[in-house]
Design an enzyme around this catalytic site. Structure first.
Site, PDB file in Angstrom:
ATOM      1  CD  GLU A 522      -3.059  -1.300  -0.140  1.00 13.29           C
ATOM      2  OE1 GLU A 522      -2.869  -0.215  -1.148  1.00 13.29           O
ATOM      3  OE2 GLU A 522      -2.700  -2.364   0.080  1.00 13.29           O
ATOM      4  CG  ASP A 590       2.244  -7.279  -5.765  1.00 15.08           C
ATOM      5  OD1 ASP A 590       1.532  -7.093  -4.783  1.00 15.08           O
ATOM      6  OD2 ASP A 590       1.397  -8.339  -6.767  1.00 15.08           O
TER       7      ASP A 590
END
Ligand SMILES: [Zn+2]
Length: 686
Positions: A522, A590
């Site tokens: 995030e 990621d």
């Protein structure tokens, strides 16, 4: 608002509203599943070589032993946690609906749930709940009356023709403004209407049959219904052709068109936009953002060319489609057959209680969430998560410091942005007040309409007001997380802060490999291909030197090409590759998240040697824990839909795609140059 999430929950796309019922409505809580384990040696396929296929190594046995349940189209450890939460929520709702001494909130959610479970009453009402909307459509006598009806449908939460919503001003995020945008299609993407490959052609045929059946259920004769279905497809194809594609829309500049209300109204006069703005229940405004002005200009001609009766057919369809899951069994079943079974490959509909729990979460989620948090989320959960977030933010600071491709000038800006990120953990500071939503124990469809109208009104009321940065986009039980560029905040609902993501009894290596990577993911969204275009205040503003911007794009291109080479699904309908551009932000997040969480873990472990657990070093456990949060099985049908619509890669590529760029991974497992999990050159942005 566009938010960057950790994953696309299918329930948001389909299941809640693609419901039908087969299971008996009474249920026993004794069947509740066990908590999902954090690190699971039995999930691994130890016969696989981690340097050849790390996903198989981490998840091989899990995939073999966990076929997709009949009521799901995708089943992973992520979904297993979601399922676990459903049982917890059912427990809350069953207590709330039973006689007893209850708080106002318990009564509200209990009545809502009871009404949803009361299939006998729903069956008796048949299509009656839709009649008022259908009668309003039938009464339309001229094209001038079309737009007020669209406004009315929007107020009731029925998407049709175009979209209208509130969003922070891209250039002044402190102010929330009105947004007008493309919309109006039913299938999951414009591609389904436009592409000519065998699968798309088949999908359109199935869609025609589905629309026809729904019109027949609504009382139309078969020939009339068949012709109405064609009308719907023709109109939606026009809307799809006018729409900008998903990948193009990733660039915020393409959606950045501040205009006077009178200006867009004049550019597309048939939309009668001034009247629409007056009728839709939003506060007054004179300027707004138009996501895709060309859509309105193109459809303007369509509004003229298509006859009134056809538009009325289209509006009836949008109403039927939206409300089908709240109606009687015949509608619910047909809706499921197309969306759940045909489109997603789901064999059976979820039992009624699961759909009713999801429905309560969707419509009254911040009330249900309050009860959920009381039950499962302690203050120490929050404190521990805050500590991890701080450790990972520190790692990101160090990571930026060490970048060789970024100048000091841009680095200073990046630190400022990182520093400004707001962390929201667990649940909102202030609970939403649903006291004005009338919930009746015998009116499921009505309850849904009133809750949907309440939410539409709540969102519209933000227009021309200071941006409410404290309002959450996800409910507390949700197993997901998100970053919002205009708010520059990261958000972790209570629902995800438990195993397999996070556990008090789990070792640091596992917690950092799971929720740690989610936190890093995030954070990295603030600096991915979209996020980097916003500054610390959440404004669309270029804070990069041209040279650093170019260096970023080159690195991002490497990631885009890497993921485009991966195959999402291969079946008798052919092979579909991932769209590396559509998934670029998520893949960047990621890769970044994996690196940052690993750095934070190494800081914690320091130089003290840690004994292996189950035969794995902390470094190995970190990566296996990461792989295992993505263990999943997906139907071919669902994999196809996701390849077109989902900005996230499937579990296999979220795992292998990231570790093959990671030197730390290769070191942990002793992988050598030339092996599949050693990418050369590695793609590295952050
Ligand atoms: Zn994400």
């Amino acid at each position: 608002m566009r938010i960057r999430t950790l994953l696309t929950l299918l329930i948001l796309l389909a299941a809640v509203f693609s419901a039908a019922q087969t299971a008996p409505s009474n249920s026993s809580s004794s069947e509740s599943p066990k908590q999902v384990p954090g690190f699971d040696v039995t999930a691994m396929d130890k016969s696989a070589d981690p340097c050849v296929d790390f996903y198989q190594y981490s998840c091989g046995n899990w995939m073999k032993n966990n076929p997709i349940p009949a009521d799901k189209s995708r089943w992973g450890r992520f979904n297993a946690l979601d399922e676990y939460n459903l049982y917890t929520l059912r427990d809350i709702l069953e207590k709330a609906e039973a006689p007893g001494n209850h708080s106002a909130i318990e009564i509200k959610v209990g009545d809502y749930y009871a009404a949803c479970m009361d299939e006998a009453t729903i069956e008796k009402k048949g299509i009656a709940p839709l009649q008022p909307e259908m009668e309003r459509i039938a009464a339309i006598k001229s094209k001038q009356e079309l737009i007020p009806q669209v406004a009315n449908m929007h107020r009731n939460g029925i998407p049709a023709l175009f979209a209208f919503y509130s969003m922070p001003d891209m250039h002044d995020s402190t102010l929330t403004i009105a947004n007008l945008d493309q919309g109006g299609i039913t299938l999951p993407d414009r591609d389904y209407y436009i592409k000519d490959d065998a699968k798309s052609v088949e999908t359109r045929q199935k869609y025609l049959e589905h629309v026809q059946k729904m019109f027949e259920l609504a009382g139309d004769k078969p020939e009339a219904a068949a012709s109405e279905a064609k009308t719907v497809l023709t109109i939606e194809t026009g809307l799809a052709k006018a729409a900008m594609d998903r990948t193009e829309r990733r660039d915020p500049k393409k959606r950045d068109h501040m205009m006077q209300a009178t200006e867009i109204a004049a550019a597309a006069p048939n939309f009668e936009l001034i009247q629409y703005f007056a009728d839709n229940g939003s506060p007054k405004f004179t300027s707004l953002n138009v996501g895709n002005p060309d859509f309105f200009k193109t459809v303007n001609e369509q509004l003229n060319a298509v006859v009134l009766d056809d538009w009325k057919t289209y509006l009836r369809w949008r109403t039927l489609d939206t409300y089908a899951p709240t109606l009687s069994k015949a509608f619910v079943d047909e809706d499921f057959q197309f969306k759940g079974n045909y489109m997603s490959g789901q064999k059976e509909i979820e039992p009624r209680w699961k759909r009713c729990v999801r429905s309560t979460d969707r419509d009254l989620g911040m009330a249900l969430g309050e009860l959920y948090v009381d039950k499962v989320f302690g203050p120490d959960n929050k404190a521990r998560t805050v500590k991890m977030v701080q450790a990972i933010e520190q790692a990101m600071h160090t990571d930026i410091e060490q970048l060789t491709w970024m100048s000091d000038t841009t680095k200073q800006q990046a630190y400022t942005k990182l520093q400004a990120i707001v962390n929201n953990i667990g649940y909102p500071d202030k609970w939403r007040d649903y006291s004005t939503v009338v919930v009746a124990r015998d009116d499921y469809a009505g309850n849904h309409t009133r809750a949907a109208s309440f939410e539409v009104k709540r969102q519209y009321n933000k227009i021309q007001k200071p941006t409410d940065r404290k309002d959450w986009t996800m409910t507390p039980p949700t197993v997901n997380a998100y970053y919002r560029a205009p708010m520059n905040d990261i958000n972790f609902p209570a629902g995800i802060l438990q195993p397999p993501f996070y556990g008090n009894n789990m070792d640091d290596a596992v917690n950092y490999g799971a929720i740690g990577v989610v936190i890093g993911h995030e954070l990295t969204h603030g600096f991915d291909d979209q996020g980097r275009k916003y500054d610390a205040e959440g404004n669309l503003k270029d804070w990069w030197t041209p040279q650093d911007g170019k260096a970023f794009e080159e690195r991002a291109n490497c990631t885009a090409e890497e993921y485009s080479s991966f195959v999402a699904v291969k079946d008798d309908k052919g092979e579909v590759h991932l769209n590396g551009r559509l998934t670029l932000g998520e893949n960047t997040a990621d890769n970044g998240g994996l690196k940052l969480a690993y750095m934070a873990l190494m800081n914690i472990l320091g130089n003290t040697p840690v004994k292996p657990i189950d035969g794995y070093t902390p470094q190995q456990r970190f990566f296996i824990a990461y792989g295992q949060i993505w263990c999943q099985n997906v139907t071919d049908q669902q994999a196809r839909v996701l390849a077109i619509t989902d900005p996230h890669s499937p579990g296999r590529w979220r795992t292998n795609g990231a570790v093959e760029n990671s030197a730390a991974f290769q070191e942990a497992f002793g992988c050598k140059a030339g092996q599949p999990m050693v990418r050369e050159p590695a793609c590295r942005v952050w």
